[in-house]
Enzyme design. Structure first.
Site, short mmCIF file in Angstrom:
data_model
loop_
_atom_site.label_atom_id
_atom_site.label_comp_id
_atom_site.label_asym_id
_atom_site.label_seq_id
_atom_site.Cartn_x
_atom_site.Cartn_y
_atom_site.Cartn_z
N ASP A 49 -10.15 54.83 43.79
CA ASP A 49 -11.08 55.13 42.71
C ASP A 49 -10.52 56.31 41.92
OD1 ASP A 49 -13.54 54.88 41.16
OD2 ASP A 49 -14.17 56.75 42.08
N SER A 50 -11.01 56.47 40.70
CA SER A 50 -10.62 57.64 39.91
C SER A 50 -11.02 58.93 40.63
CB SER A 50 -11.31 57.58 38.55
OG SER A 50 -12.71 57.55 38.73
N CYS A 102 -13.26 50.75 41.64
CA CYS A 102 -13.59 51.45 40.40
C CYS A 102 -13.73 50.37 39.32
CB CYS A 102 -12.46 52.41 40.06
SG CYS A 102 -12.60 53.20 38.44
N GLU A 123 -20.19 63.96 39.40
CA GLU A 123 -18.97 64.65 39.83
C GLU A 123 -19.20 66.15 39.99
OE1 GLU A 123 -15.29 63.73 39.99
OE2 GLU A 123 -16.05 61.75 40.49
N CYS A 150 -20.91 50.81 38.16
CA CYS A 150 -20.01 51.96 38.30
C CYS A 150 -20.22 52.46 39.71
CB CYS A 150 -20.35 53.06 37.29
SG CYS A 150 -19.45 54.60 37.61
N HIS A 180 -19.92 55.19 41.04
CA HIS A 180 -20.55 56.51 41.19
C HIS A 180 -22.09 56.40 41.20
CE1 HIS A 180 -16.68 58.28 40.18
NE2 HIS A 180 -17.18 59.49 40.29
N1 DGL Z 1 -16.22 55.03 39.62
C1 DGL Z 1 -15.73 54.58 38.37
C2 DGL Z 1 -16.25 53.19 38.03
O1 DGL Z 1 -16.72 52.46 38.90
C3 DGL Z 1 -16.00 55.45 37.16
C4 DGL Z 1 -15.66 56.86 37.21
C5 DGL Z 1 -14.85 57.34 36.06
O2 DGL Z 1 -15.31 57.38 34.91
O3 DGL Z 1 -13.73 57.72 36.36
O4 DGL Z 1 -16.18 52.80 36.88
#
Ligand code: DGL
Length: 274
Positions: free
Chosen positions: A11-12, A74, A159, A193, A195
């Protein structure tokens, strides 16, 4: 060089840990390594080229670590980089390497959750602009209406560890109101997403109780289990010692503290430089 052949989870930043948690619960027998590209996160507002470049650098790192299979946990990377990696990068090598994303497995089942045939999808700007969910869901559920909205403030709030704060309520309520204004027949809301599950309590607080909220962890875990049953050539080369290692491209102390919120248990990460 890592002597095992673990499954790579990418993931990012921290979001993929919500998916990793479900995967480990369902498939504890395998070895895993997780990488968060925290130094360059969030990916959500970056261009196609940038997300592809960052993601492919990370995927190549996983391959060097001996992973035969990498999951892009991600949505942004799945929307903007996966296709090029699968159709161009992997095609030009004949080795047994596979990269999978989270959008297709979600699109394959999400239509089963709705009665009204109206689904709402929330994601980062990158995921929403790509229209990946609209395109993929249409393939499996042509009669389902998909209404989407980007929530650019949610990842930064999460975050920065502010997801439980009163300040977060404002942006949760704002985006949900905007989405329901676009389509008031939505009965299923997909958090597109990885997150966003950290905001689920607040999301439920501001959403009518008739709308159900769907997260991706269990969907992706069960799709991975199914994939491994169908692809014994990959499954048999994955090592099975029930281990997990966590890597980050930024400070390990930050990763350990924040990562625990997403993963639910203690984390001791290692730092890498790409
Ligand atoms: N967790 C990432 C996703 O599922 C998004 C986070 C980011 O913007 O880097 O899209």
């Amino acid at each position: 060089m890592y002597s095992k052949h673990p499954i790579g989870i990418f993931d990012s930043g921290y979001g993929g840990l919500t998916v990793f948690k479900s995967i480990v619960k369902l498939l504890p027998q395998y070895d895993y390594i997780y990488l968060g590209d925290n130094a360059r996160a969030p990916y959500g507002n970056h261009s196609f080229e940038t997300v592809y470049q960052y993601t492919s650098e990370c995927v190549n790192w996983f391959f060097k670590m001996g992973c035969p299979l990498v999951i892009l946990a991600c949505n942004t990377a799945s929307a903007k980089a996966l296709r090029t990696i699968q159709q161009i990068d992997l095609k030009s090598t004949d080795s047994l390497k596979r990269v999978l994303g989270v959008i297709r497995p979600t699109a394959e089942v999400i239509g089963n959750y709705t009665t009204s045939k109206h689904i709402g999808v929330l994601g980062t700007k990158g995921t929403i602009i790509s229209e990946s969910y609209i395109i993929e869901i249409k393939k499996f559920f042509p009669n389902v209406v998909v209404t989407q909205l980007s929530c650019p403030m949610w990842v930064p709030i999460i975050e920065n560890g502010e997801h439980l704060s009163d300040g977060a309520d404002f942006f949760v309520d704002k985006y949900l109101k905007e989405l329901l204004k676009k389509d008031n027949q939505i009965d299923t809301l997909l958090l597109g997403c990885t997150h966003y599950p950290l905001l689920i309590d607040k999301i439920k607080k501001y959403l009518p109780s008739t709308i159900s909220v769907v997260t991706q962890g269990d969907i992706v875990a069960s799709s991975l289990s199914n994939y491994l049953q169908r692809h014994s050539e990959i499954e048999k080369i994955i090592s099975k010692n029930n281990t997990k290692r966590f890597f980050t491209t930024d400070e390990t102390s930050d990763f350990d503290i924040h990562g625990e919120l997403f993963f639910g248990t203690e984390i001791k990460s290692e730092r890498i430089f790409l």
